[in-house]
Design a protein around this motif. Structure first.
Motif, PDB file in Angstrom:
ATOM      1  N   GLU A  84     -18.872  -4.399  16.168  1.00  0.00           N
ATOM      2  CA  GLU A  84     -18.869  -4.569  17.622  1.00  0.00           C
ATOM      3  C   GLU A  84     -18.707  -6.017  18.054  1.00  0.00           C
ATOM      4  O   GLU A  84     -18.330  -6.284  19.194  1.00  0.00           O
ATOM      5  CB  GLU A  84     -20.115  -3.941  18.259  1.00  0.00           C
ATOM      6  CG  GLU A  84     -21.427  -4.467  17.741  1.00  0.00           C
ATOM      7  CD  GLU A  84     -22.015  -3.675  16.576  1.00  0.00           C
ATOM      8  OE1 GLU A  84     -23.245  -3.751  16.414  1.00  0.00           O
ATOM      9  OE2 GLU A  84     -21.277  -3.003  15.840  1.00  0.00           O
ATOM     10  N   LYS A  85     -18.974  -6.957  17.168  1.00  0.00           N
ATOM     11  CA  LYS A  85     -18.726  -8.371  17.487  1.00  0.00           C
ATOM     12  C   LYS A  85     -17.239  -8.702  17.334  1.00  0.00           C
ATOM     13  O   LYS A  85     -16.723  -9.595  17.992  1.00  0.00           O
ATOM     14  CB  LYS A  85     -19.560  -9.287  16.590  1.00  0.00           C
ATOM     15  CG  LYS A  85     -19.397 -10.746  16.945  1.00  0.00           C
ATOM     16  CD  LYS A  85     -20.315 -11.642  16.172  1.00  0.00           C
ATOM     17  CE  LYS A  85     -20.065 -13.087  16.586  1.00  0.00           C
ATOM     18  NZ  LYS A  85     -20.866 -14.031  15.815  1.00  0.00           N
ATOM     19  N   THR A 112     -14.151  -0.699  24.447  1.00  0.00           N
ATOM     20  CA  THR A 112     -13.821  -0.324  25.819  1.00  0.00           C
ATOM     21  C   THR A 112     -12.447  -0.807  26.242  1.00  0.00           C
ATOM     22  O   THR A 112     -11.775  -0.160  27.025  1.00  0.00           O
ATOM     23  CB  THR A 112     -14.864  -0.869  26.814  1.00  0.00           C
ATOM     24  OG1 THR A 112     -14.976  -2.275  26.647  1.00  0.00           O
ATOM     25  CG2 THR A 112     -16.210  -0.224  26.599  1.00  0.00           C
ATOM     26  N   GLU A 113     -11.995  -1.939  25.731  1.00  0.00           N
ATOM     27  CA  GLU A 113     -10.688  -2.458  26.120  1.00  0.00           C
ATOM     28  C   GLU A 113      -9.542  -1.802  25.370  1.00  0.00           C
ATOM     29  O   GLU A 113      -8.405  -1.860  25.795  1.00  0.00           O
ATOM     30  CB  GLU A 113     -10.646  -3.971  25.921  1.00  0.00           C
ATOM     31  CG  GLU A 113     -11.535  -4.708  26.896  1.00  0.00           C
ATOM     32  CD  GLU A 113     -11.416  -6.197  26.780  1.00  0.00           C
ATOM     33  OE1 GLU A 113     -10.385  -6.682  26.300  1.00  0.00           O
ATOM     34  OE2 GLU A 113     -12.368  -6.880  27.180  1.00  0.00           O
ATOM     35  N   ASN A 170      -9.569  -7.887  20.203  1.00  0.00           N
ATOM     36  CA  ASN A 170     -10.483  -8.194  19.110  1.00  0.00           C
ATOM     37  C   ASN A 170     -10.664  -9.703  18.982  1.00  0.00           C
ATOM     38  O   ASN A 170      -9.940 -10.479  19.595  1.00  0.00           O
ATOM     39  CB  ASN A 170      -9.980  -7.586  17.807  1.00  0.00           C
ATOM     40  CG  ASN A 170      -8.675  -8.195  17.339  1.00  0.00           C
ATOM     41  OD1 ASN A 170      -8.620  -9.365  16.977  1.00  0.00           O
ATOM     42  ND2 ASN A 170      -7.603  -7.414  17.359  1.00  0.00           N
ATOM     43  N   ASN A 171     -11.636 -10.072  18.190  1.00  0.00           N
ATOM     44  CA  ASN A 171     -11.960 -11.476  17.974  1.00  0.00           C
ATOM     45  C   ASN A 171     -11.703 -11.903  16.536  1.00  0.00           C
ATOM     46  O   ASN A 171     -12.318 -12.854  16.051  1.00  0.00           O
ATOM     47  CB  ASN A 171     -13.440 -11.721  18.306  1.00  0.00           C
ATOM     48  CG  ASN A 171     -13.753 -11.407  19.742  1.00  0.00           C
ATOM     49  OD1 ASN A 171     -13.050 -11.830  20.643  1.00  0.00           O
ATOM     50  ND2 ASN A 171     -14.817 -10.664  19.960  1.00  0.00           N
ATOM     51  N   SER A 200     -13.561  -4.750  20.473  1.00  0.00           N
ATOM     52  CA  SER A 200     -14.033  -4.280  21.774  1.00  0.00           C
ATOM     53  C   SER A 200     -13.491  -2.880  22.003  1.00  0.00           C
ATOM     54  O   SER A 200     -12.305  -2.706  22.274  1.00  0.00           O
ATOM     55  CB  SER A 200     -13.556  -5.222  22.879  1.00  0.00           C
ATOM     56  OG  SER A 200     -13.900  -4.707  24.128  1.00  0.00           O
TER      57      SER A 200
END
Length: 71
Positions: free
Chosen positions: A56-57, A62-63, A2-3, A60
């Motif tokens: 979605e920002k 998929t990871e 994540n961010n 993630s």
């Protein structure tokens, strides 16, 4: 993956402030931020709302999905 940390720091939001905005404990946020635990859908919504970013920002999908395809 994540961010959260990058987005949080770019907006000058401390972990304590994010905790206040989301209602989640600092420990829970730390574990999510460090990818030590997967957030619930509710937590994803709370965090994205508090950071004013789309989920979605921040996250993630998929990871974080660790599954094997059946052959």
């Amino acid at each position: 993956m994540n961010n959260i940390k990058e987005i949080r720091e770019s907006k000058n939001i401390s972990m304590t402030e994010l905790s206040k905005r989301t209602g989640l404990s600092r420990t829970a946020l730390y574990n999510i931020e460090k990818s030590k635990s997967d957030p619930s859908l509710t937590s994803v919504c709370l965090i994205s709302t508090a950071l004013k970013e789309k989920p979605e920002k921040i996250f993630s999908l998929t990871e974080t999905m660790n599954y094997k395809k059946e052959v």
